[in-house]
Design a protein around this motif. Structure first.
Motif, PDB file in Angstrom:
ATOM      1  N   LYS A   2       5.415   5.319  -5.221  1.00  0.00           N
ATOM      2  CA  LYS A   2       6.296   4.171  -5.006  1.00  0.00           C
ATOM      3  C   LYS A   2       6.422   3.899  -3.517  1.00  0.00           C
ATOM      4  O   LYS A   2       6.683   4.815  -2.742  1.00  0.00           O
ATOM      5  N   ARG A   3       6.221   2.622  -3.142  1.00  0.00           N
ATOM      6  CA  ARG A   3       6.303   2.221  -1.737  1.00  0.00           C
ATOM      7  C   ARG A   3       7.193   1.006  -1.609  1.00  0.00           C
ATOM      8  O   ARG A   3       7.149   0.109  -2.448  1.00  0.00           O
ATOM      9  N   LEU A   4       7.975   0.974  -0.531  1.00  0.00           N
ATOM     10  CA  LEU A   4       8.771  -0.220  -0.255  1.00  0.00           C
ATOM     11  C   LEU A   4       7.842  -1.338   0.190  1.00  0.00           C
ATOM     12  O   LEU A   4       6.894  -1.104   0.944  1.00  0.00           O
ATOM     13  N   ALA A   5       8.106  -2.548  -0.293  1.00  0.00           N
ATOM     14  CA  ALA A   5       7.248  -3.679   0.034  1.00  0.00           C
ATOM     15  C   ALA A   5       8.093  -4.936   0.172  1.00  0.00           C
ATOM     16  O   ALA A   5       9.236  -4.988  -0.295  1.00  0.00           O
ATOM     17  N   ILE A   6       7.504  -5.927   0.839  1.00  0.00           N
ATOM     18  CA  ILE A   6       8.213  -7.188   1.067  1.00  0.00           C
ATOM     19  C   ILE A   6       7.242  -8.332   0.854  1.00  0.00           C
ATOM     20  O   ILE A   6       6.030  -8.182   1.079  1.00  0.00           O
ATOM     21  N   MET A   7       7.739  -9.460   0.356  1.00  0.00           N
ATOM     22  CA  MET A   7       6.897 -10.652   0.181  1.00  0.00           C
ATOM     23  C   MET A   7       7.790 -11.881   0.278  1.00  0.00           C
ATOM     24  O   MET A   7       9.012 -11.784   0.203  1.00  0.00           O
ATOM     25  N   ASP A   8       7.140 -13.048   0.459  1.00  0.00           N
ATOM     26  CA  ASP A   8       7.894 -14.288   0.366  1.00  0.00           C
ATOM     27  C   ASP A   8       8.335 -14.469  -1.083  1.00  0.00           C
ATOM     28  O   ASP A   8       7.753 -13.889  -2.005  1.00  0.00           O
ATOM     29  N   GLN A   9       9.312 -15.301  -1.278  1.00  0.00           N
ATOM     30  CA  GLN A   9       9.840 -15.569  -2.621  1.00  0.00           C
ATOM     31  C   GLN A   9       8.758 -15.983  -3.605  1.00  0.00           C
ATOM     32  O   GLN A   9       8.844 -15.688  -4.797  1.00  0.00           O
ATOM     33  N   ASP A  10       7.690 -16.632  -3.127  1.00  0.00           N
ATOM     34  CA  ASP A  10       6.628 -17.093  -4.037  1.00  0.00           C
ATOM     35  C   ASP A  10       5.480 -16.090  -4.160  1.00  0.00           C
ATOM     36  O   ASP A  10       4.446 -16.394  -4.741  1.00  0.00           O
ATOM     37  N   GLY A  11       5.652 -14.879  -3.605  1.00  0.00           N
ATOM     38  CA  GLY A  11       4.638 -13.833  -3.753  1.00  0.00           C
ATOM     39  C   GLY A  11       3.653 -13.785  -2.582  1.00  0.00           C
ATOM     40  O   GLY A  11       2.847 -12.855  -2.496  1.00  0.00           O
ATOM     41  N   ALA A  12       3.724 -14.761  -1.670  1.00  0.00           N
ATOM     42  CA  ALA A  12       2.805 -14.778  -0.517  1.00  0.00           C
ATOM     43  C   ALA A  12       3.271 -13.760   0.526  1.00  0.00           C
ATOM     44  O   ALA A  12       4.403 -13.290   0.496  1.00  0.00           O
ATOM     45  N   ASN A  13       2.384 -13.446   1.469  1.00  0.00           N
ATOM     46  CA  ASN A  13       2.702 -12.549   2.600  1.00  0.00           C
ATOM     47  C   ASN A  13       3.185 -11.170   2.159  1.00  0.00           C
ATOM     48  O   ASN A  13       4.107 -10.596   2.750  1.00  0.00           O
ATOM     49  N   PHE A  14       2.552 -10.632   1.117  1.00  0.00           N
ATOM     50  CA  PHE A  14       2.864  -9.274   0.643  1.00  0.00           C
ATOM     51  C   PHE A  14       2.556  -8.253   1.738  1.00  0.00           C
ATOM     52  O   PHE A  14       1.518  -8.318   2.374  1.00  0.00           O
ATOM     53  N   ARG A  15       3.466  -7.315   1.942  1.00  0.00           N
ATOM     54  CA  ARG A  15       3.261  -6.292   2.981  1.00  0.00           C
ATOM     55  C   ARG A  15       3.982  -5.017   2.569  1.00  0.00           C
ATOM     56  O   ARG A  15       5.136  -5.050   2.131  1.00  0.00           O
ATOM     57  N   LEU A  16       3.282  -3.867   2.694  1.00  0.00           N
ATOM     58  CA  LEU A  16       3.944  -2.578   2.461  1.00  0.00           C
ATOM     59  C   LEU A  16       4.719  -2.192   3.715  1.00  0.00           C
ATOM     60  O   LEU A  16       4.262  -2.438   4.829  1.00  0.00           O
ATOM     61  N   LEU A  17       5.883  -1.577   3.539  1.00  0.00           N
ATOM     62  CA  LEU A  17       6.673  -1.113   4.682  1.00  0.00           C
ATOM     63  C   LEU A  17       6.353   0.357   4.938  1.00  0.00           C
ATOM     64  O   LEU A  17       5.964   1.091   4.038  1.00  0.00           O
ATOM     65  N   LYS A  18       6.507   0.759   6.210  1.00  0.00           N
ATOM     66  CA  LYS A  18       6.159   2.138   6.592  1.00  0.00           C
ATOM     67  C   LYS A  18       7.323   3.083   6.307  1.00  0.00           C
ATOM     68  O   LYS A  18       8.455   2.813   6.720  1.00  0.00           O
ATOM     69  N   HIS A  19       7.041   4.157   5.595  1.00  0.00           N
ATOM     70  CA  HIS A  19       8.071   5.186   5.386  1.00  0.00           C
ATOM     71  C   HIS A  19       7.387   6.462   4.905  1.00  0.00           C
ATOM     72  O   HIS A  19       6.221   6.424   4.497  1.00  0.00           O
ATOM     73  N   PRO A  20       8.093   7.606   4.917  1.00  0.00           N
ATOM     74  CA  PRO A  20       7.491   8.855   4.455  1.00  0.00           C
ATOM     75  C   PRO A  20       7.032   8.711   3.000  1.00  0.00           C
ATOM     76  O   PRO A  20       7.561   7.873   2.272  1.00  0.00           O
ATOM     77  N   PRO A  21       6.058   9.538   2.565  1.00  0.00           N
ATOM     78  CA  PRO A  21       5.456   9.316   1.249  1.00  0.00           C
ATOM     79  C   PRO A  21       6.346   9.695   0.064  1.00  0.00           C
ATOM     80  O   PRO A  21       5.967   9.456  -1.079  1.00  0.00           O
ATOM     81  N   SER A  22       7.529  10.267   0.326  1.00  0.00           N
ATOM     82  CA  SER A  22       8.375  10.683  -0.797  1.00  0.00           C
ATOM     83  C   SER A  22       8.907   9.469  -1.564  1.00  0.00           C
ATOM     84  O   SER A  22       8.849   8.340  -1.095  1.00  0.00           O
TER      85      SER A  22
END
Lengths: 449, 156
Positions: A196-216
């Protein structure tokens, strides 16, 4: 053929919005049993027919952006279910200049109710200049005033979202929500070994990006009201604990006062506090933590499970779930403490309550007879309506305008996996959000600045 | 190295075993040492199961936990972490709280039987770490569990 004017369509829409949105707060008589278990299944509203030609290309702008600006606007408005874009291939003419008079007959002949006219040009300093005007085709009148935006060329999508918001609010009277983002959990791998990874995107699904954090393991990120921070639960120490992340630097801060096991955090509307669950000696209660001082305050002392708290927009109350009455039900308590008042009384279990940003409704997950539902009720617990049903629907999140919800739906079985969906609070327009991985725990930002 | 070989042997035997009895016979043949953590995991039993939405210890759990106590008392130097889990039929936050209740129920039992408090950590995983992946009671009953992990300590 009789043509509807946009205004007439607007009347139909505002009538339905009285039905669905503007619930009047007439207190239910004490003897009235709350209205329960209504599943919304109403007739189809005729969508407003929309023409969005490619934006007119001015001084140095590239034709990809002029097409894409129009496409993103069409997609946004179509996604509401309240508009339907006419394909550009059906147009009998294309506007050639932003300032020449509109040939309304060219748009009424293809049954367009609303016409969006735009232009894009490149300024010598490298900025894009985007202009748009909105027309009521049958009335041959402009709706509102034209708008002009300047931006760097990487941010053109946000201009599309801002224009979409302006069109949506002018035509429907509802608040804006397209210029917003969603933070969520991206999931990969088999069901018994998920990453499981934290991620962010625009409301319409564009600009998907994983956020950096420890692998836990990470769980349920939530936006701050200023949209520049998130708060989430992570297992970096081996136990679930609440962390803050600054979204611009992706720097993570732990909150030392939240020792032991802490989870289910959410910000207050002013961003100064978080409400969360902490577990001590096996008992889970609700706490409010003031971020500036690091002082935490216990709100519930019950031996039951008290969790999934959410602030009211005015910061005076908390809605949460508790099994103090036997099964999971929803309760409201003052942020000053005192007695909690139960608001849900239906059969089944109620969980994950979230207060609407408009303050009028509470969205929740309901588990009944082995099925999961997303539903909404008024803050006094009346007018419950279930919007969805499936093997596992969970975790509603409000759009900034309090009109649309996102949630996640998990499919059953050994290959079961979650995806994010959105639905209008009328119960119409269920849509799957396209993501490049499995996705769960969506949280919708306020409108961006 | 010898132990690792034994574990592989046991796993091979386990694959061919239909039930617990033949599994135990196979383990006897493998002559696994009573002091091995594998012995605790497989023969004492590191996992206790729970009823839907409950954190009370069932008779089958109590007999396993009594055996755990006996084994743990011989191994005073080993820390333990109790992991509480739930099945997928609940919401995420509730299941975290429920897993914490289950892990705590096991901890309370071990404390009452004289296991030292500073040896025991607890953690909840809610529904985040299912052991079995089917979506029916056969798997759910195995996922509603508390696992005593020997040698693991969570430092605050």
């Amino acid at each position: 053929m009789v043509r509807h004017s946009v205004l007439k369509l607007l009347k139909i829409f505002s009538f339905t919005s009285i039905l669905f949105i503007n619930f009047s707060f007439v207190a239910a008589q004490k003897n009235d049993a709350p209205q329960l278990d209504m599943t919304v299944n109403r007739g189809v509203i005729k969508p407003i027919s929309l023409a969005v030609p490619s934006f007119i290309k001015e001084s140095g702008a590239n034709s990809i952006i002029s097409r894409e600006l129009a496409k993103v606007i069409s997609n946004n408005l179509d996604s509401t279910g309240l508009f339907r874009s006419i394909p550009q291939s059906a147009y009998v003419s294309m506007p050639l200049s932003f300032n020449t008079p509109v040939q309304f007959s060219d748009w009424s002949i293809i049954n367009a109710d609303v016409l969006v006219m735009g232009s894009v040009g490149l300024k010598p300093d490298g900025r894009l200049e985007v202009k748009f005007r909105l027309w009521d085709v049958s009335q041959q009148k402009e709706i509102g005033k034209g708008k002009q935006y300047f931006t760097n060329s990487e941010s053109w999508r946000r201009i599309s979202h801002k224009i979409s918001d302006t069109i949506y609010t002018r035509v429907t009277g509802e608040g804006a929500y397209f210029d917003s983002r969603v933070v969520f959990v991206s999931e990969t791998g088999p069901k018994d070994n998920r990453t499981k990874r934290l991620a962010i995107m625009d409301q319409d699904g564009a600009n998907f990006r994983l956020l950096k954090h420890p692998p836990s393991l990470v769980i349920a990120p939530r936006f701050s009201p200023t949209t520049n921070k998130i708060i989430f639960t992570g297992y970096e120490t081996g136990k679930p604990r609440v962390y803050l992340m600054d979204l611009s630097s992706e720097e993570i801060t732990s909150l030392p006062e939240l020792n032991g096991m802490s989870f289910a955090p959410r910000f207050s509307a002013d961003g100064s506090q978080i409400v969360l669950s902490m577990t001590e000696n096996g008992n889970t209660d609700i706490f409010i933590n003031t971020l500036t001082t690091g002082v935490k305050r216990r709100l519930t002392t019950n031996s039951a499970i008290d969790t999934a708290p959410s602030f009211s927009p005015d910061g005076k109350s908390i809605v949460f779930e508790s099994d103090r009455g036997g099964g999971q039900q929803l309760y409201i308590i003052s942020t000053q403490g005192g007695d909690a008042k139960r608001i849900s009384f239906g059969k089944g279990r109620y969980a994950t309550p979230v207060w609407s940003p408009r303050g009028d409704l509470i969205a929740f997950t309901k588990i009944k007879e082995g099925k999961f539902h997303i539903g909404v009720m008024r803050v006094d617990g009346t007018k419950e309506r279930l919007l969805t049903t499936s093997f596992l629907d969970e975790g509603p999140a409000w759009a900034p305008n309090g009109r649309v919800l996102m949630f996640f739906r998990e499919t059953p079985g050994s290959a079961g996996a979650p995806s994010i969906y959105s639905i209008d609070i009328s119960g119409r327009n269920l849509r799957k959000i396209k993501t490049s991985s499995f996705a769960s725990d969506p949280n919708w930002s306020p409108i961006l600045n | 190295m010898k132990n690792i070989g034994l574990v592989f042997f046991v796993i091979l035997l386990l694959v061919g075993c239909e039930n617990n009895k033949s599994f135990k016979n196979s383990l006897d043949k493998a002559q696994i040492s009573e002091s091995d953590i594998e012995y605790f995991q497989n023969l004492v039993g590191d996992t206790v199961l729970f009823t839907v939405d409950q954190s009370g210890l069932r008779p089958d759990a109590i007999s396993i936990l009594n055996a755990q106590v006996n084994w743990l008392k011989e191994k005073k130097f080993l820390p333990i972490t109790i992991e509480g889990h739930a099945d997928e039929q609940g919401t995420r936050e509730y299941n975290l709280a429920l897993g914490a209740r289950r892990a705590t129920a096991v901890r309370e039992f071990l404390l009452a039987k004289g296991i030292e408090q500073d040896r025991i950590s607890i953690v909840t995983y809610g529904k985040e770490r299912p052991l079995r992946v089917c979506s029916n009671e056969e798997c759910w009953s195995k996922n509603r569990r508390a696992v005593t992990v020997v040698g693991k300590k969570i430092v605050e």
